[in-house]
Each structure stands twice: as structure tokens, then as C-alpha cells.
Design an enzyme around this catalytic site. Sequence first.
Site, PDB file in Angstrom:
ATOM      1  N   LYS A  51      94.014  14.021  80.447  1.00 40.06           N
ATOM      2  CA  LYS A  51      93.644  12.684  80.926  1.00 40.06           C
ATOM      3  C   LYS A  51      94.627  11.651  80.390  1.00 40.06           C
ATOM      4  O   LYS A  51      95.258  11.854  79.346  1.00 40.06           O
ATOM      5  CB  LYS A  51      92.215  12.301  80.523  1.00 40.06           C
ATOM      6  CG  LYS A  51      91.979  12.082  79.019  1.00 40.06           C
ATOM      7  CD  LYS A  51      92.001  10.636  78.592  1.00 40.06           C
ATOM      8  CE  LYS A  51      92.720  10.438  77.304  1.00 40.06           C
ATOM      9  NZ  LYS A  51      92.261   9.929  76.143  1.00 40.06           N
TER      10      LYS A  51
ATOM     11  N   ASP B  42      85.250  12.056  74.501  1.00 39.97           N
ATOM     12  CA  ASP B  42      86.021  12.218  75.745  1.00 39.97           C
ATOM     13  C   ASP B  42      85.559  13.420  76.569  1.00 39.97           C
ATOM     14  O   ASP B  42      86.016  13.604  77.699  1.00 39.97           O
ATOM     15  CB  ASP B  42      87.513  12.430  75.432  1.00 39.97           C
ATOM     16  CG  ASP B  42      88.231  11.115  75.154  1.00 39.97           C
ATOM     17  OD1 ASP B  42      87.650  10.046  75.409  1.00 39.97           O
ATOM     18  OD2 ASP B  42      89.388  11.176  74.679  1.00 39.97           O
TER      19      ASP B  42
HETATM   20  P1  ATP Z   1      92.110  12.802  72.146  1.00 44.64           P
HETATM   21  O1  ATP Z   1      92.949  12.052  73.124  1.00 44.64           O
HETATM   22  O2  ATP Z   1      90.749  13.227  72.701  1.00 44.64           O
HETATM   23  O3  ATP Z   1      92.037  12.205  70.789  1.00 44.64           O
HETATM   24  P2  ATP Z   1      94.283  14.459  71.553  1.00 44.64           P
HETATM   25  O4  ATP Z   1      95.021  14.761  72.809  1.00 44.64           O
HETATM   26  O5  ATP Z   1      94.811  13.350  70.717  1.00 44.64           O
HETATM   27  O6  ATP Z   1      92.790  14.184  71.949  1.00 44.64           O
HETATM   28  P3  ATP Z   1      93.903  17.240  70.954  1.00 44.64           P
HETATM   29  O7  ATP Z   1      95.055  17.864  71.651  1.00 44.64           O
HETATM   30  O8  ATP Z   1      92.572  17.383  71.577  1.00 44.64           O
HETATM   31  O9  ATP Z   1      94.187  15.697  70.635  1.00 44.64           O
HETATM   32  O10 ATP Z   1      93.915  17.828  69.468  1.00 44.64           O
HETATM   33  C1  ATP Z   1      93.374  17.156  68.372  1.00 44.64           C
HETATM   34  C2  ATP Z   1      93.120  18.164  67.256  1.00 44.64           C
HETATM   35  O11 ATP Z   1      92.112  19.072  67.656  1.00 44.64           O
HETATM   36  C3  ATP Z   1      94.338  18.992  66.912  1.00 44.64           C
HETATM   37  O12 ATP Z   1      94.694  18.691  65.606  1.00 44.64           O
HETATM   38  C4  ATP Z   1      93.910  20.448  67.037  1.00 44.64           C
HETATM   39  O13 ATP Z   1      94.184  21.161  65.875  1.00 44.64           O
HETATM   40  C5  ATP Z   1      92.412  20.402  67.264  1.00 44.64           C
HETATM   41  N1  ATP Z   1      91.927  21.275  68.364  1.00 44.64           N
HETATM   42  C6  ATP Z   1      90.752  21.892  68.399  1.00 44.64           C
HETATM   43  N2  ATP Z   1      90.592  22.588  69.525  1.00 44.64           N
HETATM   44  C7  ATP Z   1      91.707  22.406  70.258  1.00 44.64           C
HETATM   45  C8  ATP Z   1      92.128  22.872  71.532  1.00 44.64           C
HETATM   46  N3  ATP Z   1      91.369  23.672  72.293  1.00 44.64           N
HETATM   47  N4  ATP Z   1      93.315  22.466  71.982  1.00 44.64           N
HETATM   48  C9  ATP Z   1      94.077  21.631  71.228  1.00 44.64           C
HETATM   49  N5  ATP Z   1      93.732  21.189  70.021  1.00 44.64           N
HETATM   50  C10 ATP Z   1      92.559  21.557  69.523  1.00 44.64           C
END
Ligand code: ATP
Length: 284
Positions: free
Chosen positions: A10, A136
Amino acid sequence: MKIYEKAPAKINLMLDVLHKRPDGFHEVEMVMTMIDLADRLEMSEQPRDTIIITSQAGYIPLDEKNLAFQAARLIKERYDVRQGVHIHLDKKIPVAAGLAGGSSDAAATLRGLNRLWNLNIPLAELLSLGAELGSDVPFCVTGGSALATGRGELLTAVPSPPQCWAIVAKPPINVSTAEVYGRLRSDNIQHHPSARDMVAALEEGNFREMCRSLGNVLEEVTLKLHPEVQQLKDAMIKLGADGVLMSGSGPTVFGLVAKESKVARIYNGLRGFCKEVYAVRLLT
Ligand code: ATP
């Protein structure tokens, strides 16, 4: 039996923080939409009653810290499912990027296990399960485009953006969402973007107004911590993107472009700056 689910990333077209709530969460207004950059999940039945997560990506947790694991455990507990599942995550969405990769994997797991185990869980219930996993996740369960309020879990569908492309670039730095929200002084925000303007632009299908209404209050925090994110934004604007914004808490920046002819120029121009660059369509 085996099933597949796509988990798209997203982007936030706008993100405003209204205030901090007594429960510690921030009251937000966000307009979110999906892009054509997705993880793929393969879910297969397991002879033993266990949840196994595997992935080709070496940099995510594969234990109970993984959001797909947490989603599977939640469904199993709530619906008293005694079967196991093997979930393979083919990660394409950059991690900790502000693109909700983990949340989208959790949402895809909820949708997928609902099918795999024939649970017939209604959408409203899937959404509230999602809200237990993360702010989210409900949006990622429904997909499309939505105005999200509350802590991000209260959704109103809005029209999808007019056809356009996004050049998405993630600088090689890690940003913690918790730290960014922790540093935000919600009583001292310089400029609040308008959800109403963004929704009006989408309702009109007006690309130019959509670009004008882009805004994200978390930029105030992340750009100060990481000036390279500002440099990336400047580079995208210089290369001709029509509108540029940081997604979520960053560090990923996206540039919107209406004309396909500009896409390659911006993409190639950014590759010099940044290894992780994608040129994708917004999902309609
Ligand atoms: P958001 O925008 O919702 O904050 P994000 O894109 O910043 O998400 P994610 O890629 O969801 O961040 O990852 C955040 C943390 O979650 C990472 O440090 C990772 O170790 C952990 N994590 C747990 N499950 C997953 C997964 N299925 N895929 C990616 N990261 C994951």
C-alpha cells in the site's frame, strides 16, 4: 490442498495525525491505495497441527514474530482449527519500508486460511481480526482505496485513483514506525494535509488535484532523521514526477506520473541514487 494469495503493497496518498489518544495510539486520517508490487503467499495443508513459515527472503523473522504466523495463530485459536499450515512467503515488497508488507501478508493469510479451511468467516469479522493484528491490516484485507480513520482501522471506501504510474524508491536505511510516531509532536504539526481534498480529487478522477493534495505529516520527522529521503524526493521532482510523497513512516518515496513516456526516464534516473526502485501501476 494448496492455495495462493497475492499481498499487494500500500501507499498513503495522504496521512494526517490529529492527536494522541489516551490509549497511546494516534488518531489518524489516511487515504490509502494499493500498488502493483506484491508478495505471493502459498498456503498448504500440513499433516501436523503446526504453523510453518518459510521465505526466500533471508531478512524477515520466520517465527511467531512474523505477522503471517500471528494471523494464522489467531484464526486457529478463534475458530478452533486443529489443522496445520505451511505458509511460504515469496517476498517482493521491501521490508520496513512504509509499504505495509507485513500487514499485507497478515491480511492475505486471513483471506487465504478462510478459504483453505472453509471457515466462511464474514468480511466484517475478518476486518476485526485484522485490527487485532495491526492498524494497517484491515485495509489490506479489503484492498482497493480507502479513507482510514481511528487508528487506521475504520475504513470508508473511496474511488480508486485515475490511471497512473508510481515510481517507488526505497533508500537503504531502516526506519522504525514506532520511533517516528514516538518523535512526532502531534500538537505542533506545521501543515495538516486535507483528507477532504484528497477524497474530492479521487471522486472527480482529477489527477492534478490528487497530486496537489498529497501530504504526510510523518515526513516532518523522517526527513529530519534521514536527509537522504528529502534528497530522493528532490531528485524525483527534478526528473519530472507530477507529485512526490513519502509513504507511511518511510523511508520509501513514491512519485506519481500520468504519462507513461515519463516513467522510464524517472526510473532510470533514480537507479543511480538508489538500488531499490520499482515502476508500477496503481491498482484500480
Ligand atoms: P508499515 O507501513 O505497516 O509500518 P512497513 O512496510 O514499514 O509496515 P514491514 O515490511 O511490515 O514494515 O516490516 C516491519 C517489521 O515487521 C520488520 O522489521 C519485520 O522484521 C517484521 N515482520 C514481521 N512479519 C513480516 C512479514 N511477513 N514481512 C515483512 N516483515 C515482517
